[in-house]
Design a protein around this motif. Structure first.
Motif, PDB file in Angstrom:
ATOM      1  N   MET A  64       0.746  -1.217   0.150  1.00 24.40           N
ATOM      2  CA  MET A  64       0.112  -0.083   0.210  1.00 24.40           C
ATOM      3  C   MET A  64       0.944   1.211  -0.101  1.00 24.40           C
ATOM      4  N   PHE A  65       1.988   1.181   0.650  1.00 23.74           N
ATOM      5  CA  PHE A  65       2.901   2.151   0.800  1.00 23.74           C
ATOM      6  C   PHE A  65       3.486   2.656  -0.861  1.00 23.74           C
ATOM      7  N   GLY A 127     -17.211   2.455   2.162  1.00 21.26           N
ATOM      8  CA  GLY A 127     -17.797   3.548   2.427  1.00 21.26           C
ATOM      9  C   GLY A 127     -16.991   4.640   3.082  1.00 21.26           C
ATOM     10  N   ILE A 128     -16.052   4.135   3.889  1.00 18.13           N
ATOM     11  CA  ILE A 128     -14.935   5.029   4.545  1.00 18.13           C
ATOM     12  C   ILE A 128     -13.937   5.633   3.547  1.00 18.13           C
ATOM     13  N   GLY A 129     -13.583   4.667   2.578  1.00 17.37           N
ATOM     14  CA  GLY A 129     -12.992   5.092   1.349  1.00 17.37           C
ATOM     15  C   GLY A 129     -13.486   6.016   0.504  1.00 17.37           C
ATOM     16  N   LEU A 142      -3.336   5.735   1.453  1.00 23.19           N
ATOM     17  CA  LEU A 142      -2.683   6.208   2.419  1.00 23.19           C
ATOM     18  C   LEU A 142      -3.014   5.793   3.737  1.00 23.19           C
ATOM     19  N   ILE A 143      -4.376   5.884   4.105  1.00 18.91           N
ATOM     20  CA  ILE A 143      -5.101   5.521   5.340  1.00 18.91           C
ATOM     21  C   ILE A 143      -4.943   4.230   5.616  1.00 18.91           C
ATOM     22  N   SER A 144      -5.301   3.402   4.405  1.00 22.42           N
ATOM     23  CA  SER A 144      -5.277   1.935   4.321  1.00 22.42           C
ATOM     24  C   SER A 144      -3.694   1.384   4.953  1.00 22.42           C
TER      25      SER A 144
END
Length: 377
Positions: A64-65, A127-129, A142-144
């Motif tokens: 992910m990074f 939903g959050i995404g 980034l949050i993930s």
């Protein structure tokens, strides 16, 4: 993976990439997971569950990074390969861990809780995404990545090795990977692996054309499609949290397997005759209800039959699921372009054959067990 499928199209468009790149990302992730799952499962047996869980989480975090930090399409491909390897290390070890810390009677409940956690992530993640995407296309990624990093730290600090606290107490496994791959075909859990493949194949085939089908047939709006997809996720979570353990405890894995393979088959049959969006919506919920029960039941069956090879068996389970995840959407897309009803016909045929094979396999297993008991007398 869900976040990527939702936000990749817009991001890829921003870097002048399209459908080919999106398809390759899915294929690379699934391909890496398919190749490494059996190996990772063997390592979980050989070196312990905790290490593989931590390494898997590190792989997903790094993936992910990398995806967040680079805009080159080649680095994005590398990110998906790393993510696939991370998932291959993580998933078999998690289910092997559950097998270690549960009794046979608790196994279905443990597996259903893990499956429910995964389903819940699929429900709340998009939903959050979607909310986070308002702050930038790559913000959800980034949050993930940060959440995944927290899970790595938590696992390192809190997670204990399962069953025993010492890796040396895991059974020695000197058998080569090649011999294991040859031998597993004759193992008791081979048929449940095939059922897992067919279930993943049918479900992913169904999911891949779902939006296109309801849009074409019923003129469904994007909001109606979103409601349908979200509802299937909610059904999965509820069933896996509150239903699976109760019905397995009452009827046993074999009976539940037959019943809900039958329910899924009926769902695919009815989908051929759906005339309204509401009717098709109900059929879709029925199919997802059945597969939500089948997934932890199959995991439990394989786990109970695996003995000391929990990691390897779960690695093969993950590999077979990956095969279905790759082949299902591919064939469904080809068949959909020929005739929009063909993907559902294909799913129906495969499920009917699987139900027949399952019933025959169970009868033979019962006959064999009875012969063994008579021999012991």
């Amino acid at each position: 993976m869900v976040l990527l499928s939702l936000f990749c199209p817009a991001y890829l468009e921003s870097i002048n990439q399209g459908g080919t790149a999106a398809g390759l990302m899915i294929a690379l992730f699934a391909g890496a997971q398919l190749i490494f799952s059996p190996i990772a499962g063997k390592w979980a047996d050989q070196y312990g569950r905790r290490k593989m869980i931590i390494y898997g989480l590190i792989g997903l975090t790094l993936s992910m990074f990398v995806f967040y930090g680079f805009s080159s399409i080649w680095w994005l491909y590398v990110s998906r390969i790393i993510g696939g390897i991370g998932a291959a290390l993580l998933v078999p070890a998690i289910f092997a861990y559950v097998a270690d810390i549960t009794t046979l009677d608790q196994r279905a409940k443990g597996n259903s809780l893990v499956s429910a956690a995964m389903s819940l992530g699929i429900v709340i993640g998009p939903g959050i995404g979607g909310f986070l995407a308002d702050f930038g296309l790559k913000t959800p990624l980034l949050i993930s990545a940060l959440v995944s990093l927290v899970s790595v730290i938590f696992s390192v600090l809190v997670l204990k090795e399962s069953s025993t606290m010492e890796i040396k107490e895991f059974p020695k496994d000197e058998e080569s990977m090649a011999r294991k791959m040859i031998r597993y075909v004759s193992m008791p859990y081979f048929i449940p692996l095939i059922i897992t493949l067919v279930m993943s194949f049918g479900l992913m085939a169904y999911e891949s054309v779902l939006g296109l089908f309801v849009d074409h047939q019923f003129g469904a709006t994007p909001q109606e499609i979103a409601i349908m997809v979200t509802s299937t996720g909610i059904v999965s979570v509820i069933v896996q949290l509150f239903v699976v353990d109760r019905i397995v405890s009452r009827y046993g894995e074999g009976v539940v397997l037959n019943i809900f393979l039958g329910v899924a088959t009926i769902g695919f049959l009815f989908s051929l005759f759906a005339s309204t969006y509401v009717f098709f919506f109900g059929i879709t919920l029925l199919i997802f209800l059945a597969t939500s029960i089948l997934r932890p039941v199959l995991n439990t069956l394989i786990s109970k039959m695996a003995g000391h090879e929990q990691g390897f068996a779960m690695g093969m389970n993950n590999a077979y699921m990956s095969i279905g995840n790759v082949l299902g959407p591919t064939l469904a897309g080809i068949l959909y372009d020929m005739n929009i009803i063909y993907p559902f016909v294909m799913g129906l045929i495969f499920l009917v054959l699987t139900l027949i094979v399952t019933i025959i396999w169970q009868k033979r297993s019962v006959r064999k067990n009875n012969q063994i008991k008579l021999g012991e007398l």
